[in-house]
Design an enzyme around this catalytic site. Structure first.
Site, PDB file in Angstrom:
ATOM      1  N   THR A   1       0.183   9.055  -5.858  1.00  0.00           N
ATOM      2  CA  THR A   1       0.854   9.859  -6.874  1.00  0.00           C
ATOM      3  C   THR A   1       2.292   9.380  -6.970  1.00  0.00           C
ATOM      4  OG1 THR A   1       1.646  12.080  -7.444  1.00  0.00           O
ATOM      5  CG2 THR A   1       1.377  11.606  -5.125  1.00  0.00           C
TER       6      THR A   1
ATOM      7  N   CYS B   1       3.232   8.730 -13.976  1.00  0.00           N
ATOM      8  CA  CYS B   1       2.445   9.802 -13.375  1.00  0.00           C
ATOM      9  C   CYS B   1       1.007   9.329 -13.379  1.00  0.00           C
ATOM     10  CB  CYS B   1       2.595  11.105 -14.156  1.00  0.00           C
ATOM     11  SG  CYS B   1       1.504  12.413 -13.579  1.00  0.00           S
TER      12      CYS B   1
END
Length: 238
Positions: free
Chosen positions: A83, A198
């Site tokens: 992430t 992201c």
């Protein structure tokens, strides 16, 4: 083949992409029944998200560092945080382990430079867009980076990530909003490419949606992980 330790679950949607693509790419290169050697620790994202909302980053850092140590003890050669936002804690985690952490910003910056795109826009969670942890790393790698100027745009982009994309929801209205923001950045800031900072945004925005190159941090990270896993290149710590 090196063994990869993945800190995942943030969200599990993005971690699915990591697992599937790493194994697919390793198999395409090596053939036969070859698959990647990896260990995944999947966190409960609800717990992490609640700590984020309470601004308890020290607690998150301690949790993720503990996981990294556990993976190191289990014998992995590299640590990967699956992430972007948690790379806010990458240096903290790296300082507590004795093996390299493959930083997502280094991987996407390399892709941008290979395509001669140095003036980039960056979208991600509000933490990624407002704070400096990813931007500064990209700049260290030779890029010029801008983020949306409008606070409302930042809040809406963030909401779509957590309320929709992290749950696997893809909405046409959200796609159009992202495209509008990117076009504004092209017009106002003169960006030559957009970094999807992201791991879930690539579910929403595809290369055909824009007139400028897209640099997806997820795929950039995965490509590098495969190379390090197969020892096609050595990781150089920044």
């Amino acid at each position: 083949m090196k063994t990869i330790g993945i800190i995942g679950g943030m969200s599990y949607e993005s971690s699915l992409h990591y697992y599937e693509r790493i194994n697919n790419q390793v198999n395409e290169i090596e053939g036969g029944l070859t698959s990647a050697k990896l260990l995944i620790y999947n966190v409960n994202f609800e717990e992490i998200r609640n700590l984020m909302l309470e601004n308890k980053w020290t607690e998150i850092g301690d949790t993720l560092a503990s996981i990294a140590k556990m993976l190191e003890k289990a014998g992995v050669d590299y640590i990967v945080i699956a992430t972007n936002t948690m790379h806010k804690l990458a240096d903290y985690i790296q300082n507590q382990i004795n093996i390299p952490l493959i930083h997502i910003a280094d991987c996407v910056a390399e892709k941008c430079k290979k395509n001669n795109v140095l003036k980039t826009g960056l979208l991600g969670t509000k933490y990624t867009m407002i704070e400096n942890f990813l931007v500064s790393r990209l700049v260290q790698n030779g890029l010029t980076v801008t983020t949306p100027r409008n606070q409302t745009d930042i809040e809406v982009i963030d909401r779509i990530i957590f309320d929709e994309l992290c749950k696997g929801e893809i909405k046409a209205s959200s796609k159009e909003y992202y495209k509008k923001v990117i076009k504004k950045m092209i017009s106002e800031d003169g960006i030559e490419g957009i970094i999807l900072g992201c791991t879930e945004i690539e579910m929403l925005i595809k290369p055909k949606d824009l007139d400028i190159p897209i640099f997806d941090t997820t795929q950039s990270h995965i490509d590098a992980i495969v190379d390090y896993s197969l020892e096609r290149k050595l990781y150089k710590q920044n």
